[in-house]
Design a protein around this motif. Structure first.
Motif, PDB file in Angstrom:
ATOM      1  N   TYR A   1       0.598  -1.177  -0.100  1.00 38.22           N
ATOM      2  CA  TYR A   1      -0.120  -0.156   0.020  1.00 38.22           C
ATOM      3  C   TYR A   1       0.994   1.096  -0.107  1.00 38.22           C
ATOM      4  N   GLN A   2       0.360   2.305  -0.574  1.00 40.86           N
ATOM      5  CA  GLN A   2       0.919   3.635  -0.535  1.00 40.86           C
ATOM      6  C   GLN A   2       0.154   4.597   0.406  1.00 40.86           C
ATOM      7  N   GLN A   3       0.546   5.065   1.637  1.00 37.87           N
ATOM      8  CA  GLN A   3      -0.168   6.131   2.325  1.00 37.87           C
ATOM      9  C   GLN A   3       0.567   7.432   2.255  1.00 37.87           C
ATOM     10  N   ILE A   4      -0.069   8.037   1.611  1.00 33.38           N
ATOM     11  CA  ILE A   4       0.088   9.670   1.787  1.00 33.38           C
ATOM     12  C   ILE A   4      -0.147  10.218   2.796  1.00 33.38           C
ATOM     13  N   LEU A   5       0.575  11.265   3.371  1.00 36.43           N
ATOM     14  CA  LEU A   5       0.349  12.170   4.664  1.00 36.43           C
ATOM     15  C   LEU A   5      -1.127  12.344   4.712  1.00 36.43           C
ATOM     16  N   GLY A   6      -1.683  11.838   5.567  1.00 37.97           N
ATOM     17  CA  GLY A   6      -3.383  12.624   5.768  1.00 37.97           C
ATOM     18  C   GLY A   6      -4.500  11.613   5.060  1.00 37.97           C
ATOM     19  N   GLN A   7      -3.811  10.597   4.378  1.00 39.55           N
ATOM     20  CA  GLN A   7      -4.908   9.929   3.676  1.00 39.55           C
ATOM     21  C   GLN A   7      -4.847   8.157   4.281  1.00 39.55           C
ATOM     22  N   GLY A   8      -5.713   7.570   3.669  1.00 41.41           N
ATOM     23  CA  GLY A   8      -5.969   6.211   3.910  1.00 41.41           C
ATOM     24  C   GLY A   8      -5.051   5.418   3.018  1.00 41.41           C
ATOM     25  N   PRO A   9      -4.471   4.168   3.468  1.00 47.51           N
ATOM     26  CA  PRO A   9      -3.801   3.617   2.482  1.00 47.51           C
ATOM     27  C   PRO A   9      -4.165   3.024   1.281  1.00 47.51           C
ATOM     28  N   LYS A  10      -3.561   3.373   0.285  1.00 44.25           N
ATOM     29  CA  LYS A  10      -3.965   2.728  -1.004  1.00 44.25           C
ATOM     30  C   LYS A  10      -3.397   1.628  -1.756  1.00 44.25           C
ATOM     31  N   LEU A  11      -4.047   0.729  -2.200  1.00 45.89           N
ATOM     32  CA  LEU A  11      -3.486  -0.447  -2.464  1.00 45.89           C
ATOM     33  C   LEU A  11      -2.484  -0.132  -3.728  1.00 45.89           C
ATOM     34  N   LEU A  12      -1.296  -0.719  -4.055  1.00 49.51           N
ATOM     35  CA  LEU A  12      -0.677  -0.801  -5.231  1.00 49.51           C
ATOM     36  C   LEU A  12      -0.650  -2.230  -5.940  1.00 49.51           C
ATOM     37  N   ILE A  13      -0.372  -3.122  -5.143  1.00 55.06           N
ATOM     38  CA  ILE A  13      -0.203  -4.433  -5.845  1.00 55.06           C
ATOM     39  C   ILE A  13      -0.572  -5.478  -4.734  1.00 55.06           C
ATOM     40  N   GLN A  14      -1.214  -6.565  -5.113  1.00 56.67           N
ATOM     41  CA  GLN A  14      -1.679  -7.758  -4.092  1.00 56.67           C
ATOM     42  C   GLN A  14      -1.126  -8.704  -4.982  1.00 56.67           C
ATOM     43  N   PHE A  15      -0.366  -9.858  -4.030  1.00 60.95           N
ATOM     44  CA  PHE A  15      -0.009 -11.135  -4.535  1.00 60.95           C
ATOM     45  C   PHE A  15      -0.550 -12.095  -3.789  1.00 60.95           C
ATOM     46  N   GLN A  16      -0.991 -13.154  -4.624  1.00 60.96           N
ATOM     47  CA  GLN A  16      -1.346 -14.446  -3.707  1.00 60.96           C
ATOM     48  C   GLN A  16      -0.173 -15.474  -4.140  1.00 60.96           C
ATOM     49  N   ASN A  17       0.672 -15.906  -2.957  1.00 61.72           N
ATOM     50  CA  ASN A  17       1.709 -16.739  -3.205  1.00 61.72           C
ATOM     51  C   ASN A  17       2.705 -15.886  -3.983  1.00 61.72           C
ATOM     52  N   ASN A  18       3.029 -16.338  -5.081  1.00 60.46           N
ATOM     53  CA  ASN A  18       4.203 -15.550  -6.106  1.00 60.46           C
ATOM     54  C   ASN A  18       3.405 -14.858  -7.336  1.00 60.46           C
ATOM     55  N   GLY A  19       2.280 -14.893  -7.284  1.00 59.55           N
ATOM     56  CA  GLY A  19       1.330 -14.531  -8.646  1.00 59.55           C
ATOM     57  C   GLY A  19       0.662 -13.139  -8.374  1.00 59.55           C
ATOM     58  N   VAL A  20       0.563 -12.462  -9.064  1.00 60.33           N
ATOM     59  CA  VAL A  20      -0.166 -11.110  -8.810  1.00 60.33           C
ATOM     60  C   VAL A  20      -1.626 -11.099  -9.238  1.00 60.33           C
ATOM     61  N   VAL A  21      -2.296 -10.693  -8.185  1.00 62.97           N
ATOM     62  CA  VAL A  21      -3.856 -10.721  -8.121  1.00 62.97           C
ATOM     63  C   VAL A  21      -4.240  -9.433  -8.784  1.00 62.97           C
ATOM     64  N   ASP A  22      -3.712  -8.455  -8.385  1.00 63.51           N
ATOM     65  CA  ASP A  22      -4.323  -7.012  -8.737  1.00 63.51           C
ATOM     66  C   ASP A  22      -3.237  -5.964  -8.756  1.00 63.51           C
ATOM     67  N   ASP A  23      -2.927  -5.504  -9.530  1.00 64.95           N
ATOM     68  CA  ASP A  23      -2.018  -4.563  -9.715  1.00 64.95           C
ATOM     69  C   ASP A  23      -2.369  -3.302 -10.875  1.00 64.95           C
ATOM     70  N   SER A  24      -3.740  -3.071 -10.712  1.00 67.38           N
ATOM     71  CA  SER A  24      -4.374  -2.273 -11.383  1.00 67.38           C
ATOM     72  C   SER A  24      -3.957  -0.690 -10.973  1.00 67.38           C
ATOM     73  N   GLN A  25      -3.573  -0.581  -9.972  1.00 65.24           N
ATOM     74  CA  GLN A  25      -3.333   0.887  -9.394  1.00 65.24           C
ATOM     75  C   GLN A  25      -1.835   1.125  -9.216  1.00 65.24           C
ATOM     76  N   LEU A  26      -0.896   0.181  -9.609  1.00 70.76           N
ATOM     77  CA  LEU A  26       0.426   0.387  -9.788  1.00 70.76           C
ATOM     78  C   LEU A  26       0.770   1.146 -11.091  1.00 70.76           C
ATOM     79  N   PRO A  27       1.327   2.134 -10.769  1.00 65.84           N
ATOM     80  CA  PRO A  27       2.137   2.791 -11.871  1.00 65.84           C
ATOM     81  C   PRO A  27       3.186   2.385 -12.337  1.00 65.84           C
ATOM     82  N   LYS A  28       2.920   1.330 -13.490  1.00 65.51           N
ATOM     83  CA  LYS A  28       3.867   0.498 -14.081  1.00 65.51           C
ATOM     84  C   LYS A  28       4.967   1.171 -14.791  1.00 65.51           C
ATOM     85  N   ASP A  29       4.604   2.548 -14.960  1.00 68.55           N
ATOM     86  CA  ASP A  29       5.923   2.923 -15.609  1.00 68.55           C
ATOM     87  C   ASP A  29       7.114   3.287 -14.993  1.00 68.55           C
ATOM     88  N   ARG A  30       6.691   3.043 -13.508  1.00 70.47           N
ATOM     89  CA  ARG A  30       7.787   3.713 -12.753  1.00 70.47           C
ATOM     90  C   ARG A  30       8.163   2.470 -11.608  1.00 70.47           C
TER      91      ARG A  30
END
Lengths: 115, 111
Positions: free
Chosen positions: A35-64
């Motif tokens: 998760y990414q938590q910017i000051l004053g905000q709630g945690p925001k999901l970046l990526i979720q793994f199940q074992n070694n597979g990616v379940v959700d990376d829809s909010q990950l800025p994949k360019d960086r």
């Protein structure tokens, strides 16, 4: 029972530099989150793994941002190149697969400051 | 899209008071509503959680009230103590993806 471990705890870098964070989840926890938590905000999901597979990376800025979880245990999150707006606390969490309430156990986080 | 709206942003109460934090959700697929407590320099920790099939849940001094028809839920802290001073996050969970957190409420309990 040991908790979720993260390192480093603090990191200060210049913009355009790269940085990597490490997370060791609780033993036996199959699901790992960054998760990414910017000051004053709630945690925001970046990526979720199940074992070694990616379940959700829809909010990950994949360019960086990139993340991996080799062997389904430890995970690393990398930012390259960093921008000023990446200044935040990066939290790692894990859950026990099949737990009825999906309680997430969080590490202490890595506080990143980009100058 | 912000799917869980939390208020107030900050709250100051006297010791022994009953702070109330409110959350409203949009996603009707949520079937689990936790509250997390976060102290400075620490990660959030689960405080209490509720399923939408019950209207209230109590654990010690902490109570969740849930209104399914209004899509709202709230946290009440009875007999609040200075040690309860922390940031509180509500959340919604579909059970298939990660939690969606509210924006947080910074609670200060004055002695």
């Amino acid at each position: 029972e040991a908790g979720v471990a993260q390192s480093p705890r603090y990191k200060i870098i210049e913009k355009r530099q790269s940085v990597a964070f490490w997370c060791n989840p609780i033993s036996g926890h199959a699901t790992l989150y960054w998760y990414q938590q910017i000051l004053g905000q709630g945690p925001k999901l970046l990526i979720q793994f199940q074992n070694n597979g990616v379940v959700d990376d829809s909010q990950l800025p994949k360019d960086r941002f990139s993340a991996e979880r080799l062997k389904g245990v430890d995970s690393t999150l990398k930012i390259q190149p960093a921008k000023l707006e990446d200044s935040a606390v990066y939290l790692c969490a894990s859950t026990l697969q099949g737990s009825s309430y999906n309680e997430q156990f969080f590490g202490p986080g890595t506080r990143l400051t980009v100058l | 899209q912000q799917q869980v709206k939390q208020s107030p942003q900050s709250l100051i109460v006297q010791k022994g008071g009953i702070p109330i934090i409110n959350c409203a959700y949009e996603n009707t697929a949520f079937d689990y509503f936790p509250w997390y407590q976060q102290f400075p320099g620490k990660g959030p920790a689960l405080l209490i959680a509720i399923r939408p099939d019950v209207s209230e849940k109590k654990e010690g001094r902490f109570t969740i009230s849930f209104n399914k028809s209004a899509k709202q839920f709230s946290l009440h802290i009875m007999d609040s103590q200075p040690g309860d001073s922390a940031t509180y996050f509500c959340g919604g969970d579909t059970g298939r993806r990660a939690l969606t957190f509210g924006s947080g409420t910074r609670l200060q309990v004055q002695p």
